[in-house]
Structure formats: structure tokens, C-alpha cells
Enzyme design. Structure first.
Site, mmCIF file in Angstrom:
data_model
loop_
_atom_site.group_PDB
_atom_site.id
_atom_site.type_symbol
_atom_site.label_atom_id
_atom_site.label_comp_id
_atom_site.label_asym_id
_atom_site.label_seq_id
_atom_site.Cartn_x
_atom_site.Cartn_y
_atom_site.Cartn_z
ATOM 1 N N ARG A 38 29.168 50.612 -79.223
ATOM 2 C CA ARG A 38 29.290 51.555 -77.526
ATOM 3 C C ARG A 38 30.173 52.168 -77.493
ATOM 4 N NH1 ARG A 38 28.692 46.590 -73.130
ATOM 5 N NH2 ARG A 38 31.000 46.583 -73.477
ATOM 6 N N TYR A 77 37.153 45.220 -62.713
ATOM 7 C CA TYR A 77 38.144 45.967 -64.457
ATOM 8 C C TYR A 77 37.360 46.979 -65.461
ATOM 9 C CZ TYR A 77 35.447 41.648 -66.779
ATOM 10 O OH TYR A 77 34.762 40.553 -67.509
ATOM 11 N N LYS A 78 36.146 47.424 -65.351
ATOM 12 C CA LYS A 78 35.790 48.261 -66.498
ATOM 13 C C LYS A 78 35.559 49.419 -65.891
ATOM 14 C CE LYS A 78 32.142 45.020 -68.109
ATOM 15 N NZ LYS A 78 31.118 43.680 -67.630
ATOM 16 N N ASP A 98 23.598 42.550 -61.036
ATOM 17 C CA ASP A 98 24.968 42.312 -61.283
ATOM 18 C C ASP A 98 25.059 44.501 -61.804
ATOM 19 O OD1 ASP A 98 26.936 42.811 -63.193
ATOM 20 O OD2 ASP A 98 26.570 40.609 -64.226
ATOM 21 N N PHE A 113 23.627 39.863 -69.717
ATOM 22 C CA PHE A 113 24.552 40.106 -70.413
ATOM 23 C C PHE A 113 24.294 38.962 -70.307
ATOM 24 C CE2 PHE A 113 28.765 39.068 -69.711
ATOM 25 C CZ PHE A 113 29.911 40.490 -70.253
HETATM 26 C C1 LIG Z 1 31.481 42.498 -67.859
HETATM 27 C C2 LIG Z 1 29.830 42.182 -67.168
HETATM 28 C C3 LIG Z 1 30.464 40.383 -66.740
HETATM 29 C C4 LIG Z 1 31.918 39.699 -66.635
HETATM 30 O O1 LIG Z 1 31.702 38.803 -66.161
HETATM 31 P P1 LIG Z 1 33.217 38.496 -66.175
HETATM 32 O O2 LIG Z 1 32.931 36.471 -65.087
HETATM 33 O O3 LIG Z 1 34.752 39.091 -65.588
HETATM 34 O O4 LIG Z 1 34.170 37.426 -67.877
HETATM 35 C C5 LIG Z 1 29.573 39.407 -66.392
HETATM 36 N N1 LIG Z 1 27.937 40.519 -65.618
HETATM 37 C C6 LIG Z 1 28.066 41.711 -66.547
HETATM 38 C C7 LIG Z 1 26.419 42.420 -66.715
HETATM 39 C C8 LIG Z 1 29.068 42.292 -67.175
HETATM 40 O O5 LIG Z 1 29.181 43.293 -67.771
#
Ligand SMILES: *Cc1c(COP(=O)(O)O)cnc(C)c1O
Length: 404
Positions: free
Chosen positions: A375, A226-227, A201, A124
Site C-alpha cells: 500500500r 492519526y492517519k 467510516d 476494515f
Molecule cells: C485506521 C482505521 C480504523 C482505526 O480504528 P482504531 O479504533 O483507531 O484502531 C478504523 N476504521 C478504519 C476504516 C480505519 O482505516
């Protein structure tokens, strides 16, 4: 396909939970729960009661009546229900990005004399950007694994990347694009075997895949809420630090709330004992409220049942795509093997990008990841099979009218 979806919904033991989510009447298929989970109905009342009674009624006294401990109390709850983590190892606060920085930076400092950070090119963006920054800040070298985008980092690629120079390995458990899932236990053990620390992560696995951080001897992890934890836009993230490591790690954002006695207002920073030292500033109390409702719902339903339904949903999407969308030129860009799959499926077609506004206009909401990936995110408590069938039905209709 719709008949099969109706039958699958009828047999679904989790179907009864769907009415607990707030309805969006114009939405035919919400296929983006992996990006922003839907709110629960009870959250409406929880938020308003909080304003009236706790913030409004207790005012500053509430810091002593629970807010100070909220990062660790909620962290323990999240750890127990979704991470397989014993208490005292999880905190909630900051964003995933900031927590990643804190843990990667702390891990690098804990491996003096080593000058390499390893991550992968499919990770990511925030993960890649954080290690770029830490490497520049500390004069370290970044070593990139460049995996097949459809699958993910392989054992051979990992073995090739790990050696005695590596301080930290940073990987996503479930890849954000393909949904490919790694074996956390064996990867962590491989890093440990060369003396490196492994940071995970868990943004795309928390709340959909059963995790066993303690049992699998995981050291460090962060994740998003938030996911699949439906914490709401910008809800604070979590960090997990195994007990054995906590007192040997120094995190770089030394703030008063992570100090041993915040209200001593002392002359210099002395970190708190245990997991509290990973806190920096004032915890985001309001942002923590919605995820509590989702955690309670997940606990009632049980993580094993969620994983079972998640697999059935991803199976359904793969089956649908193979039968109806591949003949129209689409490609499945996610692992077929169940054990290597998270809770979303990526489909690719050159026409997808242009189709997104029409899909949204028709109430079908997947998300799009360039260059041509649609997705399909499947949140097991809020997604029905019929919803998926209807959503993919619209994709099929548009593809048929718009061949590549
Ligand atoms: C959604 C996501 C994030 C989000 O990071 P924020 O700091 O909350 O914006 C980070 N890493 C991964 C792999 C994600 O899918």
C-alpha cells in the site's frame, strides 16, 4: 521518472510545507502516512509547553479553563476544516472502534422493528467486527455485500442489499485496501429512501478528500485522526452526528462526562443536550494536542489544494507502476478513475511480502496488506514526488532482481 518527479515538485504549491514536518534522516520515502502521519515540528514545543505551563502550571484548574470543552471545541475545528460540518455536530474522543460501536448501536436502537445490518466483506476489520458484535448483542441479521476487492461496493450491489428490514448501513468512504471511494451523498440517500440510517467510516478520507457532510445530508460518521490528521499514535477519533438526529439517539456507553451535569453527581443518567451526549468518560486531553497543529496547517493550505496534490501523487504512482512495475509482474489493485480514488494506491505482487524487510532496511516505508498488497499512502503535505519516485525505484530494483 526521477526527472518528472523533480519537475512536479518544482511546480508543487504545497512543497513549501514539507519542512514543517519532523525529519527522519534515514528515511528515503515515507509511504505510510495513511497509517501513521508524520509529526509536525511545532508539536514538539506544543507538547512540552503543555506539560510545563498548562498541566504543570494550571493543574486541576485547567478543566474549567478549556479541557472540559476540548472535545467539542476541537470537534468543531476538525468539522469546519476537514468535514464541511457546522459547529455542534462533531466530538473528539475514544478510539474509532469505540465510536463506531456507539453510533452503530445508537442507530440500531433508533430503528426498532428492523432486524438487518448491512456492511461489506472488504470493510476494515474493526468495522466488520463491531457490526458482528452489535448484531449478536441485539439478535440482528448481518447482510454482507461482497464487492470486487479492487473496486468497491457498486450501486447495483447496494440496491440489492437495501430494503425495509435494514436498520443500519455501515460503509467506509475510502476502502482501506484498494483506496476505492464511494459517493457518500447518493449512498446515504439510497439508505434513507428505505428508512435505514447510514454510518460512514471516514478514516481514510479525512484530511485528503474534501468532505461536505452538511451539504450532502450525511447523518452519522466516525474517523481516525492519526492517519492523515497526523494526531500521533492512538490519537482520539472523531464522531459526527447531524444536529437533526442528536436528540433522538441514545448511545450505549452512558458515562458521567456525557451526562447533562457531570458535577451534579446525580443518582441516574440524564444525557447532555446535543453532541456532548456522545461523550462517555474523561476526554484524552494530551492525545488531542498534535492534531491541532495539523488542522491549522491544513487550514492554511486549504483542502482543495490538498485534494489536487493527492490526485497528482496517486496519478504519479499509477503512471510509474504502469510503465515500470506492471512489466515486472505487479498489478494495480486500485481504481484508475480519479473520482473513485482516495489517497493511496495498492500494488500487488507475490514477491512483495518477502521484500518488506529489505525496503525498510533501505529507508523505504510503505505498508503491506496480505496476501500480496503493497500500500502506497500519499499524504499531500508531507510527501514529495521525488520521495515517491525514489521509493518506487527501490521497489522496481528489488522486483527486477526477484521475479515472480
Ligand atoms: C485506521 C482505521 C480504523 C482505526 O480504528 P482504531 O479504533 O483507531 O484502531 C478504523 N476504521 C478504519 C476504516 C480505519 O482505516
Amino acid at each position: 521518472m526521477l526527472d518528472r518527479a523533480v519537475a512536479l515538485d518544482r511546480e508543487d504549491p504545497l512543497a513549501a510545507y514539507r519542512p514543517e514536518f519532523v525529519e527522519a534522516p534515514e528515511v528515503v520515502a515515507y509511504l505510510d502516512g495513511n497509517s501513521l502521519g508524520r509529526p509536525l515540528r511545532v508539536t514538539t514545543e506544543r507538547l512540552s509547553a503543555f506539560v510545563r505551563e498548562v498541566w504543570g502550571g494550571r493543574l486541576i484548574r485547567a478543566w474549567e479553563e478549556g479541557w472540559m470543552d476540548a472535545p467539542t471545541v476541537l470537534g468543531d475545528q476538525l468539522g469546519r476544516i476537514t468535514l464541511g460540518a457546522g459547529s455542534g455536530q462533531t466530538i473528539v474522543g475514544d478510539s474509532t472502534t469505540v465510536l463506531l460501536y456507539k453510533l452503530v448501536r445508537a442507530a440500531v436502537t433508533a430503528r426498532p422493528g428492523r432486524d438487518v445490518i448491512v456492511t461489506d466483506t472488504q470493510n476494515f476489520p474493526t468495522d466488520r467486527f463491531i457490526v458482528e458484535g452489535v448484531a449478536a448483542e441485539r439478535g440482528l441479521e448481518l447482510r454482507w455485500i461482497d464487492p470486487d476487492p479492487d473496486s468497491g461496493v457498486s450501486e447495483e450491489e447496494l440496491a440489492e442489499a437495501l430494503d425495509e428490514r435494514v436498520a443500519v448501513l455501515l460503509l467506509s468512504h475510502v476502502a482501506f485496501r484498494s483506496g476505492h471511494m464511494l459517493d457518500m451523498k447518493s449512498v446515504t440517500a439510497a439508505a434513507r429512501a428505505v428508512g435505514a440510517l447510514c454510518v460512514w467510516d471516514l478514516s481514510h478520507s479525512t484530511g485528503v478528500v474534501e468532505l461536505h457532510l452538511d451539504r450532502d445530508a450525511i447523518e452519522l460518521a466516525v474517523g481516525c485522526t492519526y492517519k492523515y490528521l497526523n494526531g500521533g499514535p492512538g490519537a482520539p477519533a472523531f464522531a459526527y452526528v447531524a444536529s437533526s438526529l442528536q436528540d433522538c439517539l441514545a448511545q450505549p456507553i452512558q458515562g458521567w462526562m456525557g451526562a447533562s451535569d457531570p458535577f451534579a453527581m446525580g443518582p441516574s443518567y440524564v444525557p447532555a443536550a446535543g453532541i456532548r451526549r456522545f461523550i462517555s468518560g474523561t476526554p484524552p486531553i494530551v492525545g488531542m494536542l498534535p492534531m491541532r497543529d495539523m488542522l491549522e496547517l491544513i487550514e492554511r493550505a486549504g483542502m482543495p489544494a490538498l485534494r489536487t496534490k493527492s490526485l497528482a501523487l496517486t496519478d504519479f504512482v499509477i503512471g510509474y507502476a504502469q510503465e515500470r512495475l506492471v512489466p515486472l509482474g505487479a498489478r494495480i489493485a486500485s481504481p484508475r478513475e480519479r473520482a473513485r480514488r482516495g489517497s493511496h494506491i495498492t500494488l500487488e505482487h507475490p514477491a512483495f511480502q518477502g521484500m518488506v524487510p529489505e525496503l525498510w532496511a533501505r529507508g523505504v516505508i510503505p505498508d503491506f496488506r496480505p496476501p500480496e498488497g503493497l500500500r502506497v499512502g500519499l499524504s499531500p503535505l508531507s510527501t514529495s514526488f521525488v520521495e515517491v519516485a525514489r521509493g518506487l525505484g527501490v521497489v522496481e530494483e528489488l522486483l527486477a532482481a526477484n521475479p515472480a
